[in-house]
Each structure stands twice: as structure tokens, then as C-alpha cells.
Design a protein around this motif. Structure first.
Motif, PDB file in Angstrom:
ATOM      1  N   THR A  32      56.698 102.423 -25.544  1.00 38.43           N
ATOM      2  CA  THR A  32      56.721 101.863 -24.189  1.00 38.43           C
ATOM      3  C   THR A  32      57.766 100.769 -24.065  1.00 38.43           C
ATOM      4  O   THR A  32      58.538 100.731 -23.095  1.00 38.43           O
ATOM      5  CB  THR A  32      55.338 101.297 -23.845  1.00 38.43           C
ATOM      6  N   ALA A  33      57.832  99.870 -25.045  1.00 35.17           N
ATOM      7  CA  ALA A  33      58.774  98.753 -24.985  1.00 35.17           C
ATOM      8  C   ALA A  33      60.219  99.249 -25.019  1.00 35.17           C
ATOM      9  O   ALA A  33      61.060  98.800 -24.229  1.00 35.17           O
ATOM     10  CB  ALA A  33      58.513  97.781 -26.139  1.00 35.17           C
ATOM     11  N   LEU A  36      61.048 101.146 -21.694  1.00 30.89           N
ATOM     12  CA  LEU A  36      61.171 100.219 -20.564  1.00 30.89           C
ATOM     13  C   LEU A  36      62.392  99.327 -20.720  1.00 30.89           C
ATOM     14  O   LEU A  36      63.065  98.999 -19.729  1.00 30.89           O
ATOM     15  CB  LEU A  36      59.896  99.373 -20.473  1.00 30.89           C
ATOM     16  N   TRP A  37      62.701  98.958 -21.951  1.00 26.94           N
ATOM     17  CA  TRP A  37      63.899  98.148 -22.225  1.00 26.94           C
ATOM     18  C   TRP A  37      65.154  98.893 -21.772  1.00 26.94           C
ATOM     19  O   TRP A  37      66.012  98.344 -21.071  1.00 26.94           O
ATOM     20  CB  TRP A  37      63.969  97.852 -23.717  1.00 26.94           C
ATOM     21  N   SER A  74      65.306  91.347 -19.616  1.00 28.53           N
ATOM     22  CA  SER A  74      64.727  92.698 -19.690  1.00 28.53           C
ATOM     23  C   SER A  74      63.967  92.961 -20.992  1.00 28.53           C
ATOM     24  O   SER A  74      62.876  93.559 -20.944  1.00 28.53           O
ATOM     25  CB  SER A  74      65.833  93.746 -19.481  1.00 28.53           C
ATOM     26  N   PRO A  75      64.438  92.537 -22.177  1.00 28.47           N
ATOM     27  CA  PRO A  75      63.627  92.787 -23.376  1.00 28.47           C
ATOM     28  C   PRO A  75      62.331  91.990 -23.394  1.00 28.47           C
ATOM     29  O   PRO A  75      61.333  92.446 -23.963  1.00 28.47           O
ATOM     30  CB  PRO A  75      64.549  92.375 -24.527  1.00 28.47           C
ATOM     31  N   ALA A  78      59.984  94.032 -21.322  1.00 29.84           N
ATOM     32  CA  ALA A  78      59.618  95.249 -22.042  1.00 29.84           C
ATOM     33  C   ALA A  78      58.647  94.950 -23.182  1.00 29.84           C
ATOM     34  O   ALA A  78      57.672  95.690 -23.394  1.00 29.84           O
ATOM     35  CB  ALA A  78      60.874  95.919 -22.579  1.00 29.84           C
ATOM     36  N   THR A 109      59.366  97.147 -33.071  1.00 23.54           N
ATOM     37  CA  THR A 109      60.344  97.375 -31.997  1.00 23.54           C
ATOM     38  C   THR A 109      61.684  96.744 -32.338  1.00 23.54           C
ATOM     39  O   THR A 109      62.746  97.335 -32.087  1.00 23.54           O
ATOM     40  CB  THR A 109      59.820  96.786 -30.678  1.00 23.54           C
TER      41      THR A 109
END
Length: 317
Positions: A32-33, A36-37, A74-75, A78, A109
Motif C-alpha cells: 500500500t505504501a 500510494l507513494w 508524499s512519502p 504513503a 518499505t
């Protein structure tokens, strides 16, 4: 010893029973991360690049600032959402164990992101690195060949900017005017080969040895040999000075690069730390009340002194 009430309240990461890590939920959070990132980063790039006005050079600066800030935000978003997914999918968990799931999700991640970024950079820069490596190898081969060939002064001297013909010119002009044969560059090379090679290796030219070698191996007089040696020494010292300046420039550039790299790593450290905090917060937020009550209800209370432990009470969602 912590009381049963403290254990149920989840005081600190060390309170309560051991945490059972759910790798399935962690992998779900990582996927997911990362997804989305990529989505958020591409969205930011699209906005930033679309805002550039070809007629206004200043718009590129503002676009770059926006893109850079969005690349930091953004990260964090995410990782926070990934932490929520990891905590929510972990089953029966407390807030503390949810934060642990978020922290493990952040670590995995980060490793996967670094691996993907490294592969992408390597693919893009592979051609450039290959060309640079070939150029360095070719330069090193040329220098080694110049220093080792039997021509001695011809190659070694030219690699330091020395010219045998220039060193002989005044003496040869006088010899020709007197009706005497001129000294060729090959003769001077043969006479001074060992002396010049030693000077290249040691970084210092022995003037007396050079004069003696020229006088003994050519038809030049001692005075003419001293004149030729003076011109060779002058050229050698000038070349050494240029080489020293080049080395100083390389050292200065290396120090500046090290300073810039240190500052860049401080930025990397700050970004990773903020990402860790975001992932832990997401993991704690992802654990809902039902998960927490189920986890706290499964704790075995401390038995009273001299008595039997009470029956274990388990609450299932």
C-alpha cells in the motif's frame, strides 16, 4: 512488576504480553505504501511540470520548489496510510503493538524503495558510467605505456609537457652556424632516458646527473650540456608546478564533494526519521477499539500471593 491494570492499559512498548508480528499485514502495508507513494509522486510531478510557462523562466523555479516539497510530503502520507493498513490488518493488537507493526512496515518499505531506486538509477546511468570507465582505462593505459616504453624521454617527457627539440634548439643553432652536426632528439633521449625516468618517478630532477649524462653520451661540450640541462630542468619544473595545481584542484573538489554529501545525508536522515514517525503513528491509528479491547482482554492477570491465578478471560471480536 507491572500490574494487571497497567498491562491492560498498554503502558509503553514493553508492557503486556509479547507482540506477535503479522507479516501478512506488514506486507500489505508495504504494498500500500509503495503504490500510494508512486501515485502521489507522479501526481506531484504532473502538477509541477504542467505549471511551467515556456515564456517565463521564473516559473521553472517555483515548479521545482513545489516538486521538491511534494517529494518530501508524499512519502510521509504513503507511510502513514501503509501503517494504518498494517495495524488494522494485524488482528488482535494493542496500540503499542500496532506501532511496532508500523515500524517494521517502514523498515521493509525503506529497503524495497532503496532497492528499486538503485536499480532505476543504475539503468539510467549505466551507459554514462560505461563511457566514463572506458575513458579512464584508456587514459591509464596511455600514461602507463608512455612511462614504460623504451623511448624514455620521448614519451615520458611529453607526458610532462617537455620537448627535446625545444631543449636542443639554441645549441643546435650555434652548432649549425659553426658548421658542426646538430644533436638530434633521439640522441638526447638516449642520453637522458634513465635520468628523466628517475625524475618522473621521484618528482625531482637531478641536474648534475643530467648534465653528466648529456656530456658523456653526446658530442656536446660541458657548457652546452649545462645549457640543454637547464632548459630541460626549466620545462620539468613548470610541468611539476602544473601537476601540483591539478592535484590541489582535485583535492579541493573532493573536499567540497564530501561536504555536500554530508549535508545531503543529513537530509536523508531527517526524511527517514519523519517517515518512521509517520509509519508508527499510522500503525497506532490503524488499531481500532475492538482490536485493542480484544488484545487487552486476553492478558493474564497477576495471581495474588499464596493464591491460584484467576481463570484467563479471552474476548473475541
Amino acid at each position: 512488576m507491572a500490574t494487571a491494570a497497567q498491562q491492560r492499559a498498554g503502558v509503553g512498548f514493553l508492557a503486556g504480553p509479547p507482540v506477535k508480528v503479522s507479516w501478512g499485514s506488514i506486507f500489505a502495508g508495504v504494498v500500500t505504501a509503495l503504490g500510494l507513494w508512486a501515485l502521489l509522486y507522479s501526481f506531484g510531478l504532473a502538477l509541477g511540470l504542467s505549471s511551467i510557462n515556456p515564456q517565463d523562466a521564473g516559473s521553472a523555479k517555483s515548479s521545482g520548489i513545489f516538486t521538491g516539497l511534494w517529494g518530501l510530503i508524499s512519502p510521509l502520507i504513503a507511510l502513514f496510510v501503509g501503517g494504518i493498513v498494517a495495524g488494522r490488518c494485524a488482528g488482535v493488537q494493542t496500540k503499542a503493538s500496532g506501532g511496532i507493526h508500523g515500524m517494521v512496515m517502514w523498515g521493509l518499505t525503506t529497503l524495497v524503495g532503496i532497492w528499486l531506486l538503485g536499480n532505476m538509477v543504475s539503468a539510467l546511468a549505466g551507459g554514462l558510467f560505461s563511457v566514463g570507465k572506458s575513458a579512464v582505462q584508456a587514459t591509464g593505459s596511455a600514461v602507463s605505456a608512455g612511462a614504460s616504453q623504451a623511448g624514455g624521454l620521448g614519451q615520458v617527457a611529453r607526458s610532462f609537457g617537455l620537448d627535446a627539440n625545444d631543449a636542443l634548439r639554441p645549441v643546435n643553432e650555434r652548432l649549425v652556424a659553426e658548421g658542426k652536426p646538430a644533436i638530434t632528439a633521439n640522441q638526447l633521449e638516449a642520453a637522458t632516458k634513465d635520468v628523466v625516468q628517475t625524475a618522473v618517478q621521484q618528482g625531482r630532477l637531478d641536474r648534475q646527473l643530467l648534465v653528466s649524462s648529456i656530456a658523456e653520451n653526446t658530442a656536446l661540450s660541458r657548457a652546452d650540456a649545462q645549457e640543454v640541462a637547464s632548459r630541460v630542468e626549466s620545462q620539468f619544473n613548470a610541468a611539476q608546478g602544473q601537476a601540483g595545481q591539478a592535484v590541489q584542484q582535485v583535492q579541493t573538489g573532493a573536499l567540497q564533494a564530501a561536504d555536500a554529501t554530508g549535508k545531503a545525508f543529513w537530509g536523508v536522515f531527517g526524511a527517514l526519521f519523519l517517515g518512521l514517525i509517520s509509519a508508527i503513528l499510522g500503525g497506532t491509528v490503524g488499531v481500532n477499539k475492538r482490536q485493542r479491547i480484544s488484545a487487552e482482554g486476553a492478558v493474564v492477570t497477576t495471581p495474588p500471593e499464596g493464591g491460584l491465578p484467576p481463570p484467563r478471560r479471552e474476548v473475541y471480536p
